[in-house]
Design an enzyme around this catalytic site. Structure first.
Site, PDB file in Angstrom:
ATOM      1  N   HIS A 150     -18.476  27.418 -12.995  1.00 54.22           N
ATOM      2  CA  HIS A 150     -17.921  27.340 -11.640  1.00 54.22           C
ATOM      3  C   HIS A 150     -18.714  28.165 -10.636  1.00 54.22           C
ATOM      4  O   HIS A 150     -18.184  28.944  -9.861  1.00 54.22           O
ATOM      5  CB  HIS A 150     -16.452  27.761 -11.664  1.00 54.22           C
ATOM      6  N   HIS A 174     -22.301  24.009  -9.261  1.00 55.88           N
ATOM      7  CA  HIS A 174     -21.194  23.053  -9.433  1.00 55.88           C
ATOM      8  C   HIS A 174     -20.729  22.551  -8.060  1.00 55.88           C
ATOM      9  O   HIS A 174     -20.498  21.353  -7.861  1.00 55.88           O
ATOM     10  CB  HIS A 174     -20.034  23.715 -10.186  1.00 55.88           C
ATOM     11  N   ASP A 186     -15.253  15.947  -9.113  1.00 57.50           N
ATOM     12  CA  ASP A 186     -15.055  17.192  -9.870  1.00 57.50           C
ATOM     13  C   ASP A 186     -15.125  16.920 -11.374  1.00 57.50           C
ATOM     14  O   ASP A 186     -15.515  17.794 -12.149  1.00 57.50           O
ATOM     15  CB  ASP A 186     -13.695  17.790  -9.499  1.00 57.50           C
TER      16      ASP A 186
HETATM   17  O1  D5N Z   1     -10.424  21.745 -18.327  1.00 51.43           O
HETATM   18  C1  D5N Z   1     -10.584  20.359 -18.182  1.00 51.43           C
HETATM   19  C2  D5N Z   1      -9.231  19.692 -18.320  1.00 51.43           C
HETATM   20  N1  D5N Z   1      -8.423  20.293 -19.362  1.00 51.43           N
HETATM   21  C3  D5N Z   1      -7.156  19.539 -19.373  1.00 51.43           C
HETATM   22  C4  D5N Z   1      -6.282  20.059 -20.479  1.00 51.43           C
HETATM   23  O2  D5N Z   1      -6.947  19.938 -21.740  1.00 51.43           O
HETATM   24  C5  D5N Z   1      -8.165  20.685 -21.760  1.00 51.43           C
HETATM   25  C6  D5N Z   1      -9.102  20.217 -20.673  1.00 51.43           C
HETATM   26  C7  D5N Z   1     -11.168  19.963 -16.826  1.00 51.43           C
HETATM   27  N2  D5N Z   1     -11.854  21.087 -16.206  1.00 51.43           N
HETATM   28  N3  D5N Z   1     -11.230  21.879 -15.343  1.00 51.43           N
HETATM   29  C8  D5N Z   1     -12.145  22.737 -14.885  1.00 51.43           C
HETATM   30  C9  D5N Z   1     -13.373  22.481 -15.483  1.00 51.43           C
HETATM   31  C10 D5N Z   1     -13.143  21.438 -16.337  1.00 51.43           C
HETATM   32  C11 D5N Z   1     -14.147  20.859 -17.220  1.00 51.43           C
HETATM   33  C12 D5N Z   1     -15.321  20.317 -16.706  1.00 51.43           C
HETATM   34  C13 D5N Z   1     -16.287  19.760 -17.543  1.00 51.43           C
HETATM   35  C14 D5N Z   1     -16.068  19.737 -18.923  1.00 51.43           C
HETATM   36  O3  D5N Z   1     -16.921  19.208 -19.853  1.00 51.43           O
HETATM   37  C15 D5N Z   1     -18.178  18.644 -19.485  1.00 51.43           C
HETATM   38  F1  D5N Z   1     -17.987  17.544 -18.733  1.00 51.43           F
HETATM   39  F2  D5N Z   1     -18.953  19.538 -18.871  1.00 51.43           F
HETATM   40  C16 D5N Z   1     -14.897  20.269 -19.436  1.00 51.43           C
HETATM   41  O4  D5N Z   1     -14.773  20.200 -20.802  1.00 51.43           O
HETATM   42  C17 D5N Z   1     -13.641  20.857 -21.356  1.00 51.43           C
HETATM   43  C18 D5N Z   1     -14.024  21.492 -22.662  1.00 51.43           C
HETATM   44  C19 D5N Z   1     -13.771  20.433 -23.702  1.00 51.43           C
HETATM   45  C20 D5N Z   1     -12.814  19.435 -23.110  1.00 51.43           C
HETATM   46  C21 D5N Z   1     -12.585  19.843 -21.646  1.00 51.43           C
HETATM   47  C22 D5N Z   1     -13.922  20.834 -18.599  1.00 51.43           C
HETATM   48 ZN    ZN Z   2     -14.643  22.086  -9.499  1.00 52.36          ZN
END
Ligand code: D5N
Ligand code: ZN
Length: 352
Positions: free
Chosen positions: A83, A87, A251
């Protein structure tokens, strides 16, 4: 003193110019932009897009004040793995490309476009590299300030607008009071919608909302090609709903990019999640999902993320703007297959 072509001084201006030729393309390598702009990817991307969209003339923006604001905003992104300001630059450039889709040729006002780009640029400013849940569980000051509700999203908005109060950063000084009010209203709406806890609600409404839009879709009378069906929305409320979805898509766009870019984002988010897990472990707190580096299954987690969240969202979006955004769906599919291959490869390796 004249302003540098991309907003910031760099000895690699020729290389940066080459990269910026792809500012309208989904394949822009934002990490290269970051390297050749002396770590000013957010400033150079935003400044280039503003100039290309003629927003500096349209809103009588002082270029110097715009750069002052962008450099200050960029410096308020923390040095966290995911972040960070790269990003923000990535999401800003993504929303710029989405706004270029022919379906939206006559959809948004200049002010709405200004607000959307601004919202993308500011949406994670001062993000500490931990989740809302972690801030709540650790009784962080921010959770106290925002009553456990969209804590990070409220904080980024407050920081971004606070920076605008600085006289020599107020690049929207020449907007009318009404325009400033609308810009603030749309930015707040869009950034609050990036809270993942709102994802379910967005997915609920997107289906019926897009069906109603398709019904309204009209042939743009002066279009030069019959397929150019522009979406014309009379209600600002509906246009903001579309912008909210668009920022959420931008995002969550990492899996829609080329594998070489996507895997860099995976490495970064896992660094950030695992560091949070380390802090939870040493504080004796329960370790959040996907945050335990000792039990992490990175490939499985990405396949789950794509199947549960990213693919359904982008399929809805691609349906609305068909035939555009097929490249995003193709990349999601090939990227998922690559991770599935890694897993199958892993098990056969263990058997040898
Ligand atoms: O955290 C994520 C949504 N949650 C929902 C509840 O279950 C877990 C995941 C979305 N989010 N929010 C902020 C950053 C990201 C986020 C952005 C890129 C991500 O992966 C890749 F594309 F780089 C990412 O991956 C995570 C780790 C493994 C699966 C999710 C997460
Ligand atoms: Zn973001």
């Amino acid at each position: 003193d004249t302003i540098p072509r991309f907003g910031t001084e760099t000895p690699h201006e020729a290389k940066l110019a080459e990269l910026m030729d792809n500012i309208d393309a989904w394949g822009l390598n934002i990490f290269d932009v970051h390297n050749y702009s002396q770590s000013h990817s957010l400033t150079s991307v935003m400044y280039t897009i503003f100039k290309k969209r003629n927003l500096i003339e349209t809103f009588r923006i002082s270029p110097q004040k715009l750069i002052n604001y962008l450099v200050t905003l960029e410096s308020h992104y923390l040095d966290v793995p995911y972040h960070c300001s790269i990003h923000a630059a990535d999401v800003t450039q993504a929303i710029h490309v989405l706004l270029l889709i022919p379906s939206f040729e006559n959809t948004f006002t200049d002010l709405e476009i200004l607000a959307a780009l601004f919202a993308a640029a500011i949406h994670d400013v001062d993000h500490p590299g931990v989740t809302n849940q972690y801030l709540i569980n650790s009784d962080n000051e921010l959770a106290l300030m925002y009553n456990d509700t969209s804590v990070l999203e409220n904080h980024s908005l407050a920081v971004a607008f606070k920076l605008l109060q600085n006289e020599d950063c107020d690049f929207i000084e020449n907007l009318s009071d009404e325009q400033r009010k609308i810009l603030r209203q749309i930015s707040i709406d869009m950034v609050l919608a990036t809270d993942m806890s709102k994802h379910g609600a967005i997915m609920q409404t997107i289906q019926s909302f897009h069906q109603s839009l398709k019904a309204k879709q009209c042939k743009d009378s002066n279009s030069n090609s019959s397929t150019n069906d522009s979406l014309v929305l009379t209600e600002q409320k509906e246009r903001v709903q579309l912008l909210r979805e668009m920022l959420h898509c931008a995002d969550l766009s990492n899996p829609t990019k080329h594998l070489s870019i996507y895997t860099q984002w995976v490495d970064r988010i896992m660094d950030e999640f695992h560091y949070q897990g380390d802090r939870e472990r040493s504080a004796g707190m329960p370790i959040s999902p996907m945050c335990n580096r000792r039990t992490a299954d990175i490939e499985m987690a990405q396949i789950g993320f794509i199947q549960a969240i990213v693919e359904p969202l982008w399929q809805m979006w691609a349906q609305l703007v068909y035939p555009h955004c097929q490249q995003m769906l193709d990349n999601i599919d090939s990227n998922r297959q690559w991770y599935e291959y890694q897993i199958s490869n892993r098990s056969s390796r263990n058997n040898t």
